[in-house]
Design a protein around this motif. Structure first.
Motif, PDB file in Angstrom:
ATOM      1  N   PRO A   1      34.744 -33.681  10.063  1.00 50.66           N
ATOM      2  CA  PRO A   1      35.325 -32.497   9.411  1.00 50.66           C
ATOM      3  C   PRO A   1      34.250 -31.584   8.864  1.00 50.66           C
ATOM      4  O   PRO A   1      34.378 -30.367   8.877  1.00 50.66           O
ATOM      5  CB  PRO A   1      36.170 -33.083   8.276  1.00 50.66           C
ATOM      6  N   CYS A   2      33.172 -32.203   8.384  1.00 52.90           N
ATOM      7  CA  CYS A   2      32.069 -31.423   7.832  1.00 52.90           C
ATOM      8  C   CYS A   2      31.388 -30.620   8.936  1.00 52.90           C
ATOM      9  O   CYS A   2      31.174 -29.415   8.804  1.00 52.90           O
ATOM     10  CB  CYS A   2      31.089 -32.346   7.141  1.00 52.90           C
ATOM     11  N   LEU A   3      31.065 -31.292  10.046  1.00 55.17           N
ATOM     12  CA  LEU A   3      30.394 -30.619  11.167  1.00 55.17           C
ATOM     13  C   LEU A   3      31.266 -29.500  11.727  1.00 55.17           C
ATOM     14  O   LEU A   3      30.794 -28.402  12.023  1.00 55.17           O
ATOM     15  CB  LEU A   3      30.092 -31.633  12.283  1.00 55.17           C
ATOM     16  N   LYS A   4      32.564 -29.804  11.828  1.00 53.52           N
ATOM     17  CA  LYS A   4      33.503 -28.861  12.396  1.00 53.52           C
ATOM     18  C   LYS A   4      33.515 -27.538  11.649  1.00 53.52           C
ATOM     19  O   LYS A   4      33.738 -26.488  12.231  1.00 53.52           O
ATOM     20  CB  LYS A   4      34.913 -29.475  12.338  1.00 53.52           C
ATOM     21  N   THR A   5      33.347 -27.593  10.334  1.00 55.51           N
ATOM     22  CA  THR A   5      33.510 -26.401   9.505  1.00 55.51           C
ATOM     23  C   THR A   5      32.191 -25.827   9.035  1.00 55.51           C
ATOM     24  O   THR A   5      32.171 -24.820   8.331  1.00 55.51           O
ATOM     25  CB  THR A   5      34.359 -26.737   8.265  1.00 55.51           C
ATOM     26  N   HIS A   6      31.065 -26.459   9.389  1.00 54.38           N
ATOM     27  CA  HIS A   6      29.775 -25.995   8.891  1.00 54.38           C
ATOM     28  C   HIS A   6      29.344 -24.747   9.663  1.00 54.38           C
ATOM     29  O   HIS A   6      29.305 -24.755  10.890  1.00 54.38           O
ATOM     30  CB  HIS A   6      28.735 -27.100   9.027  1.00 54.38           C
ATOM     31  N   PRO A   7      29.007 -23.657   8.974  1.00 50.20           N
ATOM     32  CA  PRO A   7      28.624 -22.414   9.653  1.00 50.20           C
ATOM     33  C   PRO A   7      27.443 -22.596  10.597  1.00 50.20           C
ATOM     34  O   PRO A   7      27.345 -21.930  11.638  1.00 50.20           O
ATOM     35  CB  PRO A   7      28.246 -21.473   8.514  1.00 50.20           C
ATOM     36  N   GLY A   8      26.533 -23.497  10.272  1.00 50.09           N
ATOM     37  CA  GLY A   8      25.322 -23.671  11.089  1.00 50.09           C
ATOM     38  C   GLY A   8      25.599 -24.329  12.423  1.00 50.09           C
ATOM     39  O   GLY A   8      24.753 -24.323  13.313  1.00 50.09           O
ATOM     40  N   ILE A   9      26.753 -24.916  12.605  1.00 50.45           N
ATOM     41  CA  ILE A   9      27.043 -25.661  13.826  1.00 50.45           C
ATOM     42  C   ILE A   9      28.036 -24.929  14.720  1.00 50.45           C
ATOM     43  O   ILE A   9      27.961 -25.001  15.942  1.00 50.45           O
ATOM     44  CB  ILE A   9      27.542 -27.087  13.462  1.00 50.45           C
ATOM     45  N   ARG A  10      28.956 -24.224  14.099  1.00 50.49           N
ATOM     46  CA  ARG A  10      29.949 -23.479  14.888  1.00 50.49           C
ATOM     47  C   ARG A  10      29.266 -22.403  15.734  1.00 50.49           C
ATOM     48  O   ARG A  10      28.259 -21.820  15.333  1.00 50.49           O
ATOM     49  CB  ARG A  10      30.984 -22.832  13.979  1.00 50.49           C
ATOM     50  N   ILE A  11      29.838 -22.131  16.877  1.00 47.95           N
ATOM     51  CA  ILE A  11      29.240 -21.165  17.808  1.00 47.95           C
ATOM     52  C   ILE A  11      29.969 -19.827  17.697  1.00 47.95           C
ATOM     53  O   ILE A  11      31.206 -19.770  17.748  1.00 47.95           O
ATOM     54  CB  ILE A  11      29.317 -21.686  19.261  1.00 47.95           C
ATOM     55  N   GLN A  12      29.183 -18.793  17.521  1.00 48.61           N
ATOM     56  CA  GLN A  12      29.719 -17.433  17.399  1.00 48.61           C
ATOM     57  C   GLN A  12      30.373 -17.043  18.735  1.00 48.61           C
ATOM     58  O   GLN A  12      29.760 -17.125  19.780  1.00 48.61           O
ATOM     59  CB  GLN A  12      28.552 -16.486  17.086  1.00 48.61           C
ATOM     60  N   THR A  13      31.612 -16.621  18.704  1.00 49.95           N
ATOM     61  CA  THR A  13      32.264 -16.171  19.952  1.00 49.95           C
ATOM     62  C   THR A  13      32.468 -14.665  19.957  1.00 49.95           C
ATOM     63  O   THR A  13      32.417 -14.018  20.987  1.00 49.95           O
ATOM     64  CB  THR A  13      33.640 -16.841  20.122  1.00 49.95           C
ATOM     65  N   SER A  14      32.727 -14.109  18.818  1.00 51.53           N
ATOM     66  CA  SER A  14      32.900 -12.661  18.725  1.00 51.53           C
ATOM     67  C   SER A  14      32.593 -12.297  17.282  1.00 51.53           C
ATOM     68  O   SER A  14      32.443 -13.169  16.437  1.00 51.53           O
ATOM     69  CB  SER A  14      34.342 -12.279  19.056  1.00 51.53           C
ATOM     70  N   ASN A  15      32.489 -11.036  16.959  1.00 54.82           N
ATOM     71  CA  ASN A  15      32.320 -10.703  15.545  1.00 54.82           C
ATOM     72  C   ASN A  15      33.616 -10.136  14.990  1.00 54.82           C
ATOM     73  O   ASN A  15      34.584  -9.914  15.719  1.00 54.82           O
ATOM     74  CB  ASN A  15      31.140  -9.752  15.337  1.00 54.82           C
TER      75      ASN A  15
END
Lengths: 455, 455, 455, 455
Positions: free
Chosen positions: D170-184
């Motif tokens: 759950p932590c990894l899933k929601t961490h900004p540093g791990i999520r991949i930018q898809t659009s702004n």
């Protein structure tokens, strides 16, 4: 009375029971008696045993009731001895009364452990008559046994003062008021650009820039060198003079000494390569790590523990509470992580609080220990409900294992107090009382005075 | 039975054992008996001792088993007496059962200490028949013993009220709402420039400027003077009337009284030199120090302790826990300093937090006591790990010695309760019961009523 | 043996001692025996007493040793009875063993107290045969004894729900989301100016303006009226039906009921004078005070305590710890005030922190209880030293009395558990076992089965 | 002696009392004796009972004193048996000495409970010889009993690791540093407008926008799928192999497994409907709720408890302290709510603090638990007085029930320790000692050695 009746004389007191009763357990001593055995006296038709009649009541109740319940006012040792004599297995003690035995066993274990910890050292291994052996023994006494001589006491005092002084050095080294300005930030950046050195520092971080633009004063440098050399010499001497290397390795304070010794000199080595530190981020970080680790020299302070028993008891209490500490950590982290999740999702609508779940974990730890800095806290109503639960949970989850650990410490302290009282009595009585008894034997009137009333 | 058998009659109960058994310890009374000694009765072929047969079982077990295990339901005093009678050294008690003796000794020590603390004072030293001696005695009773007379009670009430009122004075003195404006900041600075006086004050510090521009109101000045004089007179009378100067010096409350007496008048002296305070930084600081110290007059409140036993017990508990308090401080500061180092180096990359290591120490103390103001806190992940460890360590390190100190207080309270119950019983019984016994002796039918069934 | 020897037969066991020994205390029964008394049997030349021989050992030791030490495994009642029989004053018990008696006395006191608290009510006072008396009794049972009937249970449930609901009303009444906007701030100010009413409100205070510009919704108004009437009727019925007015007054919950009854209706009275509230500051404050006090209706919840013993035990524990609570408050405030002074003077150079000494007191309280909001904290090095001392002092000063209060609660809980177990056993046995014993008497073979082995 | 005297021979010791005394209670065995009964021996004119004479003293005192006081050094079992033999009802034990019986009963209850919790499982239900039955048994052992085989141990290790890893998801899933930018943010808003989708998100909330503009990386998606499948298979196998479905339902960990199983797959189902989540607020919230609940998978960690007894004891302690927990909650919330009201009304003049009463409740909870974030705190003098009372009240109200709960945990731990020592002894003795006894029987000289002195 009929033939079934058996009379048993235990230490002068007569007990009467039925033969069928005692024969219930034929493997025991009482179950295997016969009128031909040596302990049967034909004069007064009874079996004679030279045992304590008070304890025999309990033994006989074992045959009457079929189970063994021990009175709790007598020592476990007595029951062990008594049951061995009557050949009754210890396993026949009923569970509700087994406490007498198990608490005695535990008590003896703790006693042995404390005795081992506080026992005077065995000097026999230094018995070699050679000159070097003697010198090693003397040096070792000087370093490790402050009670051995006046010089050892003086050394012990110097040692502890040095530890205290050296503990204040990391603070002095990094304090802005003490460091000497060597250049300013602009100069150093220009210089770096000129020398084509890639600076790794963050210009906005005061602390990092301070390391680049200032240096520690000379007096501090030389004093820390002196202390370094002092500890190095001391560690080397300890290694050399310690009689059995194995034992040396076992004691964690000695291992720490050696680690600190290595780290100290690595630090000194790195420090001289000033330019490389400025350009090499990893070297700088490694230096930081070394400096941070060298604070462990503060644990040298615990050599004091040899003279200060409470501190040792504290260590033993923590050691013997490993189970409870593990329990504390497991429950603490499971609940902490759980509340981290809950608070993150309940606060997801609040734009400011809990940017990610690790912050939630930090918050739940800070809340469960009731520290409560207030850097993060829930702001929405649901988040606050989680907060209330978290703080109450924390109180409960922490109170239980900590109460046990504190209880262990308490009981060890009491035990040690008793041990000390016992040792003191033994020492005192050994020197004085024997003489007293001797003189009482010389005095021919003493026994008469006591017993003259019987005549 | 053979010749080896010995019959011992202890207080009417017959014990049988072997001669070889009792001769194991020839230095003891039982080990040195012979058929010629006075306690041997030829009629029933037994040795007679006028002792408790219940205790003799344990004594005989000493000879049978070779070690002494005491039942724990009997008082240590009984065992001491019994072992002395049988000439068995106390050191032969096995370690596991020595608790009976040592806890008895401790109990007696605590009893004596409590008795000494709560004993009524010995008035004999005032026995001198001279008029001055009597006056001194009366004054001393008036000042120190509220129970001695109604006037003493009134004085005690006034004394405590004065302490409470005077405790609120430092607050009133410095409260902006009470001080009277004398000039404003600009005026005073101009004035200072005009008089060529070097002002030491920081214009931005409200609190310092307040002292320069305002003064305390007259009513407050005169009331504090009155209280000062009251305490001075009281202290002087105490010094004069106290019978034995040495004892006076021993009590810390009296020493405090004298110190406060001196400081109070120094304050008054300095205050009048207003101009010098404004120009002389050190004098102003010294005045601040004096004012700060004079808050200790609040401890005069503890004279109440004479009437309020719980408070005394609290002091005794703290006093007798010096070892644990020291332990608390040592471990607290060692761990605090260690975490200060660790948090400084782990937070070195964060530009805002922990500018120097002393701030780190302040943080670790605030965290370990779980106060957690939130003025400083780690922000990086590694620093937060140190924070978690620090708070858990703090809980453990503080819980253990505090549990012991609280336990000491608890056991002292219980002990004191028992002492009070005992004293109450003794006082009550002394006045009533003896008469009752006398009357029961007069009644000629009473014993008959009880025993008529035996006839 | 000589003429001095006395033989005493106690319950079948023979004791031998010297006449001179027992005559040490001529006022006691044993000290006044003579060969002419009824208990002397000439057949076996002994005095006969029908007492417990086990206890007699201790009695005889009193004559032998000159002091009375009681074994601690027997109940204090036994010793009281035994000492009364032998006419030995209770005051001759040595201090170290007096605990047996005093703890027995204390135990009996606590038992009586708990019995009084948890005893079923005495209904005899309602015995009057008149119709009104019966009705009063019924109503009283309906209001106060949920166990008396199904309707009483239903009422009890409604009562508790109403308390819970009414507890949420102050929150609803003041919540911005529920209050209905009646006008805006500008309008009301204009209106006030137009009506020549002097508004007392602070325009910048949201909370005050909210009261002026909004009103509670109608549904809330009518519901709180309903609840008000419900509680009023209930209070009036309680006053009317309570049998003895004195007892009614004694119970604090009833007094609270009456106070709340008065305050509730005063609130309603004031609220209708809306205009006056806006213009009269003191009336508004009085309304606020009334609203604040009416939260005490939450204590009505503690009527539940009748069914929930733990809650009562908690009250009793707090009540019986008045001494420790007083101690807690005195030491807490003395130390708090002391640290307030110290921190004020040590922080006098810092312009921001601690503007006056009352803020210092607030800080020291917040620190000593380890709450640590962080609204004020020391920033200078000396002030932080005071902070460290303050937090450590707080931990110690609070831990000691709280440990005792928690201990009192614990021991009362245990005591109550035992009392409950005892009551349960008594109730069970009364209904079942007597019959069992009767049947065992009918069965003619039962005793034979048990004793046939003796024949 | 006269005819009234009765001689009773109990296990060899002679007791003398009066007939009228024993006939006080005719329903008891001793009260119903007659000279015709089998236990009367005409030879020595006494009644003979084969019982423990030590206990008989207490029994006889019942007739002498009219009430039964038990010595506390003997086990409750002995007294129960003894009183049953003498036909004395248990209810005749006086209240002050009933503790012996009730504490024995409690002890036995706790023993039974612990035995039930820690007992080895009964495998008999798998006794069916069919192939499927055997397979089910094996699978069940593999899943639930790590001690059964090496593979089971390996599985247990993998299982716990998987739990730990999945807890970090759950932590990894929601961490900004791990999520991949898809659009702004701008793109997505435009897209939504283009597609005519009503976006429900708050543009200012970082966390919500992050979910819209980023997606979890593929590796994380597939790993969590793997873990999901692993747990699903494990849950299904557990349901299939568990022998008795009823028992399976009883254990809360199993129910949790099934709930998590359902929630996990719902989550996966919802996640694929990405577009709908963006447009449907309630679906998004439901997803959040599911994610939050799935943190309970951390409780799977407590399957470890089977191997780690302290954790189970902790659960049992919390379970058996339900009464104290309820007390804690009731007093905590009543006082919390009360202080919320008080602080709201006392702070009504301060414009910034406590905007409504719920904030007051949050404050009082945070203060009573001594967390003290410092987000809200009273600023006015009256509000601070309420603050002081609130923190002191909190300390008291929390300390009392928590001390009891910690005490329960402590006593359960001790009890379990004793149980473990007992079980260990039984196991050890069963395997070794019987042989020892056998050999001792073979040795023909052993008894002689012991008893040769009696000849």
């Amino acid at each position: 009375m009929d033939d079934d009746t058996v009379r048993i004389n235990v230490g002068g007191t007569m007990f009467t029971t039925r033969l069928s009763t005692v024969q219930k357990y034929p493997n025991t001593l009482l179950g295997s008696i016969s009128f031909e055995s040596d302990c049967y006296s034909k004069d007064d038709k009874s079996f004679y045993f030279d045992r304590n009649p008070e304890l025999f009541n309990t033994i006989l109740d074992y045959y009457r009731n079929g189970c063994l319940h021990l009175p709790n006012h007598l020592c476990g040792w007595l029951w062990k001895t008594e049951l061995e004599f009557w050949k009754i297995p210890l396993t026949d003690i009923s569970e509700c009364c087994h406490k007498t035995i198990s608490s005695y066993n535990k008590r003896v274990d703790v006693s042995k452990m404390l005795k081992a910890v506080f026992s005077p050292l065995n000097h026999s291994e230094y018995a070699s008559p050679s000159g070097i052996g003697k010198l090693r023994h003397r040096l070792w006494l000087f370093l490790d046994e402050p009670e051995s001589s006046t010089w050892a006491k003086v050394f012990s005092f110097i040692y502890l003062s040095t530890v205290l002084v050296s503990a204040s050095f990391p603070c002095l080294k990094t304090h802005p008021g003490i460091r000497i300005q060597t250049s300013n930030a602009t100069t150093i950046l220009k210089l770096a650009a000129y020398n084509n050195v890639q600076m790794w520092m963050n210009k906005d971080n005061h602390k990092e820039m301070q390391f680049a633009t200032t240096k520690e004063p000379n007096w501090l440098y030389y004093w820390s060198l002196v202390i370094c050399i002092f500890f190095s010499v001391e560690t080397i001497l300890r290694v050399l003079t310690c009689s059995t290397k194995n034992k040396f390795v076992k004691e964690w304070l000695n291992i720490l000494d050696i680690i600190l010794f290595v780290i100290m000199w690595i630090c000194y080595g790195i420090k001289h390569a000033e330019k490389e530190i400025l350009s090499n981020k990893h070297l700088a970080y490694f230096l930081c790590f070394c400096e941070a680790v060298s604070v462990l020299r503060l644990f040298k302070f615990f050599r004091l523990a040899k003279q200060y028993s409470s501190l040792r008891i504290l260590f033993i209490a923590v050691q013997s509470s490993v189970r409870e500490l593990l329990l504390l950590l497991i429950t603490f982290f499971v609940f902490g992580w759980m509340f981290a999740n809950l608070v993150y999702y309940t606060e997801i609508l609040e734009s400011e609080s809990f940017p990610n779940m690790l912050v939630g974990f930090w918050w739940s730890v800070v809340t469960m220990t009731t520290v409560g800095y207030g850097d993060v806290y829930p702001v929405g109503p649901l988040g606050r409900v989680v907060g209330v639960l978290c703080s109450l949970c924390g109180l409960l989850v922490l109170a239980m294992p900590i109460a046990i650990i504190a209880g262990n410490f308490d009981s060890l302290c009491r035990h040690n107090e008793e041990r000390e009282a016992y040792v003191k009595l033994q020492t005192k009585q050994k020197s004085n009382i024997p003489k007293a008894w001797e003189t009482s034997k010389i005095d021919p009137n003493y026994p008469i005075k006591l017993f003259e009333s019987y005549t």
